[in-house]
Design a protein around this motif. Structure first.
Motif, PDB file in Angstrom:
ATOM      1  N   THR A  20      29.758  58.830  55.065  1.00  0.00           N
ATOM      2  CA  THR A  20      31.036  59.278  54.997  1.00  0.00           C
ATOM      3  C   THR A  20      31.994  58.567  55.768  1.00  0.00           C
ATOM      4  O   THR A  20      31.622  57.953  56.981  1.00  0.00           O
ATOM      5  N   LYS A  21      33.139  58.416  55.807  1.00  0.00           N
ATOM      6  CA  LYS A  21      34.317  57.670  56.726  1.00  0.00           C
ATOM      7  C   LYS A  21      34.408  58.313  57.778  1.00  0.00           C
ATOM      8  O   LYS A  21      34.430  57.906  58.772  1.00  0.00           O
ATOM      9  N   GLU A  22      34.360  59.730  57.559  1.00  0.00           N
ATOM     10  CA  GLU A  22      34.336  60.532  58.792  1.00  0.00           C
ATOM     11  C   GLU A  22      33.136  60.592  59.889  1.00  0.00           C
ATOM     12  O   GLU A  22      33.359  60.351  60.834  1.00  0.00           O
ATOM     13  N   MET A  23      32.056  60.321  59.143  1.00  0.00           N
ATOM     14  CA  MET A  23      30.841  60.063  60.210  1.00  0.00           C
ATOM     15  C   MET A  23      31.005  58.839  60.963  1.00  0.00           C
ATOM     16  O   MET A  23      30.421  58.813  61.968  1.00  0.00           O
ATOM     17  N   VAL A  24      31.396  57.625  60.326  1.00  0.00           N
ATOM     18  CA  VAL A  24      31.582  56.223  60.783  1.00  0.00           C
ATOM     19  C   VAL A  24      32.904  56.603  61.818  1.00  0.00           C
ATOM     20  O   VAL A  24      32.669  56.027  62.920  1.00  0.00           O
ATOM     21  N   ARG A  25      33.765  57.353  61.355  1.00  0.00           N
ATOM     22  CA  ARG A  25      34.876  57.204  62.481  1.00  0.00           C
ATOM     23  C   ARG A  25      34.609  58.004  63.546  1.00  0.00           C
ATOM     24  O   ARG A  25      34.821  57.522  64.687  1.00  0.00           O
ATOM     25  N   GLN A  26      33.840  59.087  63.459  1.00  0.00           N
ATOM     26  CA  GLN A  26      33.418  59.853  64.816  1.00  0.00           C
ATOM     27  C   GLN A  26      32.378  59.053  65.689  1.00  0.00           C
ATOM     28  O   GLN A  26      32.524  58.686  66.733  1.00  0.00           O
ATOM     29  N   HIS A  27      31.676  58.135  64.993  1.00  0.00           N
ATOM     30  CA  HIS A  27      30.655  57.366  65.820  1.00  0.00           C
ATOM     31  C   HIS A  27      31.474  56.205  66.481  1.00  0.00           C
ATOM     32  O   HIS A  27      31.050  55.741  67.675  1.00  0.00           O
ATOM     33  N   PHE A  29      34.458  56.039  67.441  1.00  0.00           N
ATOM     34  CA  PHE A  29      35.467  56.673  68.551  1.00  0.00           C
ATOM     35  C   PHE A  29      34.376  56.829  69.751  1.00  0.00           C
ATOM     36  O   PHE A  29      34.661  56.518  70.960  1.00  0.00           O
ATOM     37  N   ARG A  30      33.287  57.313  69.639  1.00  0.00           N
ATOM     38  CA  ARG A  30      32.276  57.457  70.650  1.00  0.00           C
ATOM     39  C   ARG A  30      32.019  56.009  71.103  1.00  0.00           C
ATOM     40  O   ARG A  30      31.919  55.482  72.535  1.00  0.00           O
ATOM     41  N   MET A  31      31.554  55.069  70.479  1.00  0.00           N
ATOM     42  CA  MET A  31      31.086  53.734  70.882  1.00  0.00           C
ATOM     43  C   MET A  31      32.179  52.914  71.541  1.00  0.00           C
ATOM     44  O   MET A  31      32.008  52.171  72.217  1.00  0.00           O
ATOM     45  N   TYR A  32      33.297  52.989  71.200  1.00  0.00           N
ATOM     46  CA  TYR A  32      34.645  51.955  71.290  1.00  0.00           C
ATOM     47  C   TYR A  32      35.685  53.140  72.312  1.00  0.00           C
ATOM     48  O   TYR A  32      36.998  52.657  72.207  1.00  0.00           O
ATOM     49  N   ALA A  33      35.244  54.059  72.691  1.00  0.00           N
ATOM     50  CA  ALA A  33      36.169  54.825  73.306  1.00  0.00           C
ATOM     51  C   ALA A  33      37.183  54.179  74.449  1.00  0.00           C
ATOM     52  O   ALA A  33      38.417  54.191  74.713  1.00  0.00           O
ATOM     53  N   ASP A  34      36.408  53.202  75.312  1.00  0.00           N
ATOM     54  CA  ASP A  34      37.564  52.342  76.297  1.00  0.00           C
ATOM     55  C   ASP A  34      38.245  51.463  75.233  1.00  0.00           C
ATOM     56  O   ASP A  34      39.307  51.088  75.930  1.00  0.00           O
ATOM     57  N   LYS A  35      37.834  50.855  74.490  1.00  0.00           N
ATOM     58  CA  LYS A  35      38.659  49.828  73.857  1.00  0.00           C
ATOM     59  C   LYS A  35      39.968  50.569  73.114  1.00  0.00           C
ATOM     60  O   LYS A  35      40.967  49.946  73.098  1.00  0.00           O
ATOM     61  N   LEU A  36      39.836  51.982  72.651  1.00  0.00           N
ATOM     62  CA  LEU A  36      40.809  52.570  71.979  1.00  0.00           C
ATOM     63  C   LEU A  36      41.783  52.762  72.793  1.00  0.00           C
ATOM     64  O   LEU A  36      42.970  53.239  72.481  1.00  0.00           O
ATOM     65  N   LYS A  37      41.446  52.646  74.219  1.00  0.00           N
ATOM     66  CA  LYS A  37      42.738  53.167  75.069  1.00  0.00           C
ATOM     67  C   LYS A  37      43.702  51.614  75.190  1.00  0.00           C
ATOM     68  O   LYS A  37      44.852  52.047  75.612  1.00  0.00           O
ATOM     69  N   TRP A  46      34.497  48.176  62.784  1.00  0.00           N
ATOM     70  CA  TRP A  46      34.120  49.271  62.037  1.00  0.00           C
ATOM     71  C   TRP A  46      32.938  48.887  61.293  1.00  0.00           C
ATOM     72  O   TRP A  46      31.930  50.042  61.223  1.00  0.00           O
ATOM     73  N   VAL A  47      32.344  47.787  60.983  1.00  0.00           N
ATOM     74  CA  VAL A  47      31.092  47.559  60.215  1.00  0.00           C
ATOM     75  C   VAL A  47      29.925  47.750  61.121  1.00  0.00           C
ATOM     76  O   VAL A  47      29.180  48.330  60.777  1.00  0.00           O
ATOM     77  N   LEU A  48      30.334  47.393  62.404  1.00  0.00           N
ATOM     78  CA  LEU A  48      29.258  47.545  63.374  1.00  0.00           C
ATOM     79  C   LEU A  48      28.922  48.914  64.022  1.00  0.00           C
ATOM     80  O   LEU A  48      27.844  49.330  64.050  1.00  0.00           O
ATOM     81  N   ALA A  49      30.072  49.661  63.751  1.00  0.00           N
ATOM     82  CA  ALA A  49      30.061  51.213  64.296  1.00  0.00           C
ATOM     83  C   ALA A  49      28.975  51.791  62.952  1.00  0.00           C
ATOM     84  O   ALA A  49      28.264  52.706  63.201  1.00  0.00           O
TER      85      ALA A  49
END
Length: 65
Positions: A20-27, A29-37, A46-49
């Motif tokens: 689901t989109k929610e599963m990908v979004r959560q993953h 956000f964990r993978m790219y926490a630093d980038k999202l700042k 998104w595809v890599l996540a």
């Protein structure tokens, strides 16, 4: 690889059945926490996540057997 800056993209629909989109979004956000700042995620992010999430779930499923 191009030196062009990647533009932010809306989260695409997952291409993997059962994911689901929610599963990908959560993953993501964990993978790219630093980038999202500093920036939003690109389509490639998104595809890599999603690919990483699928691989992680497959690995966990194999370990449980």
């Amino acid at each position: 690889m191009s030196n062009a800056t990647q533009s932010a993209a809306k989260q695409p629909e997952p291409f993997t059945p059962g994911i689901t989109k929610e599963m990908v979004r959560q993953h993501a956000f964990r993978m790219y926490a630093d980038k999202l700042k500093h920036a939003e995620l690109s389509l490639q992010d998104w595809v890599l996540a999603e690919k990483d999430l699928v691989k992680t779930l497959e690995t966990q499923g194999t370990e449980e057997r």
